[in-house]
Design an enzyme around this catalytic site. Sequence first.
Site, short mmCIF file in Angstrom:
data_model
loop_
_atom_site.label_atom_id
_atom_site.label_comp_id
_atom_site.label_asym_id
_atom_site.label_seq_id
_atom_site.Cartn_x
_atom_site.Cartn_y
_atom_site.Cartn_z
N SER A 233 -23.61 116.05 -2.70
CA SER A 233 -22.72 115.92 -3.55
C SER A 233 -21.50 115.48 -3.29
CB SER A 233 -22.67 117.29 -4.38
OG SER A 233 -21.69 117.43 -5.34
N TYR B 48 -21.16 126.49 -3.16
CA TYR B 48 -22.09 124.93 -3.41
C TYR B 48 -21.50 124.05 -2.76
CZ TYR B 48 -23.75 120.79 -5.95
OH TYR B 48 -24.17 119.91 -6.22
P1 NAD Z 1 -30.91 119.85 -12.99
O1 NAD Z 1 -30.72 121.15 -13.03
O2 NAD Z 1 -30.99 118.93 -14.22
O3 NAD Z 1 -32.00 119.58 -11.97
C1 NAD Z 1 -32.35 120.38 -10.94
C2 NAD Z 1 -33.75 120.68 -10.71
O4 NAD Z 1 -33.65 121.48 -9.58
C3 NAD Z 1 -34.46 121.40 -11.67
O5 NAD Z 1 -35.65 120.66 -12.00
C4 NAD Z 1 -34.63 122.35 -11.30
O6 NAD Z 1 -35.66 123.23 -11.95
C5 NAD Z 1 -34.76 122.58 -9.96
N1 NAD Z 1 -34.43 123.65 -9.10
C6 NAD Z 1 -33.28 124.27 -9.06
N2 NAD Z 1 -33.44 125.63 -8.33
C7 NAD Z 1 -34.76 125.50 -7.88
C8 NAD Z 1 -35.44 126.39 -7.24
N3 NAD Z 1 -34.93 127.71 -6.60
N4 NAD Z 1 -36.67 126.18 -7.12
C9 NAD Z 1 -37.34 125.02 -7.59
N5 NAD Z 1 -36.82 124.21 -8.40
C10 NAD Z 1 -35.43 124.43 -8.41
O7 NAD Z 1 -29.75 119.16 -11.96
P2 NAD Z 1 -29.59 117.75 -11.33
O8 NAD Z 1 -28.04 117.22 -11.52
O9 NAD Z 1 -30.72 116.61 -11.48
O10 NAD Z 1 -29.69 118.10 -9.79
C11 NAD Z 1 -30.39 117.49 -8.81
C12 NAD Z 1 -29.47 117.46 -7.41
O11 NAD Z 1 -28.30 116.64 -7.63
C13 NAD Z 1 -29.26 118.76 -7.05
O12 NAD Z 1 -29.33 118.82 -5.86
C14 NAD Z 1 -27.54 118.77 -7.39
O13 NAD Z 1 -27.00 119.61 -6.43
C15 NAD Z 1 -27.19 117.36 -7.27
N6 NAD Z 1 -25.91 116.87 -7.91
C16 NAD Z 1 -25.94 116.78 -9.19
C17 NAD Z 1 -24.81 116.41 -9.86
C18 NAD Z 1 -24.47 116.46 -11.28
O14 NAD Z 1 -23.45 116.13 -11.70
N7 NAD Z 1 -25.64 116.50 -12.21
C19 NAD Z 1 -23.68 116.03 -9.12
C20 NAD Z 1 -23.67 116.25 -7.68
C21 NAD Z 1 -25.19 116.50 -7.06
#
Ligand code: NAD
Length: 264
Positions: A146, A160
């Site tokens: 991120s 985080y």
């Molecule tokens: P999201 O919440 O839509 O999806 C996250 C996924 O991870 C979900 O399928 C959730 O069930 C799974 N997950 C979380 N904790 C878990 C656990 N303990 N065991 C199994 N599965 C678990 O979020 P996203 O935005 O798709 O996030 C995906 C990645 O992108 C993450 O690593 C997040 O840190 C990163 N990210 C997201 C953003 C944003 O703005 N959405 C920005 C920067 C980085």
Amino acid sequence: RFSDKVAIITGSSNGIGQATAVLLASEGAKVTITGRNSDRLEETKKLLLNAHVPENHINVVIGDITQDTVQETLIKTTLDKFGKIDILINNAGAGIPDPQGKTGVNQSIDTYHKTFELNVQSVLEMTQKARPHLAKSQGEIVNISSIGAGPAAQVANPYYSIAKAALDQYTRTAAIDLVAENIRVNSVSPGAVATGFSNVSRGLNEEKSKKLYDYLASQKECIPRGFCAGPEDIAKVIAFLADRNASNYIIGQTIVADGGTSLI
Ligand code: NAD
């Protein structure tokens, strides 16, 4: 691009992981999808089938990625069903809200442990477990970090951001360590992406989360590119790094995909 390739995508019941599973599988990959919520995983499976992915190209594992038994099941069922592992996408991650709503240096140490368990430790453990199989197939690892990793300070969600900073260093270290086995390790650092992420990480409900993303998208001073990324925008960058033909000479890098947010 991914015919005959086998990919494990963690956190694929939702958001970026779900979009990545659909993209890789619709370009030929056999995929193991995984998350904690069986209904949402079923939705991912439906999306895959709608994209004309054959049912026997889909392996579903329900469970918490921080659990050793779930990690073992991911590796074992992928090998049992598809015979090998070519690509590991370490995508599952989230900010863990502090139970007392504290921010900055006052967040609880329990929140720190939970945040690192998910965003760092599970990635190290999955890497260790997949390593011999990726060495055999000469495969790829893509970690999802991120722009919260820095250099801007992140007082609202400190653990985080330091977890993702640790992950970036791990990506560099693992890339050099594993290059001798012909495994490539890289990372993608998204900015704001319209997914369920904000609901979890910032304790917002779906309506407030949507408002936040709409607001960000309207503010050129937040996102110079002028729109908030969808999960598909990030999936395309992940696919580029997972595709040896496209990115063979890139190792240990974190590619920022943030519409310019970190430049201003
Ligand atoms: P999201 O919440 O839509 O999806 C996250 C996924 O991870 C979900 O399928 C959730 O069930 C799974 N997950 C979380 N904790 C878990 C656990 N303990 N065991 C199994 N599965 C678990 O979020 P996203 O935005 O798709 O996030 C995906 C990645 O992108 C993450 O690593 C997040 O840190 C990163 N990210 C997201 C953003 C944003 O703005 N959405 C920005 C920067 C980085």
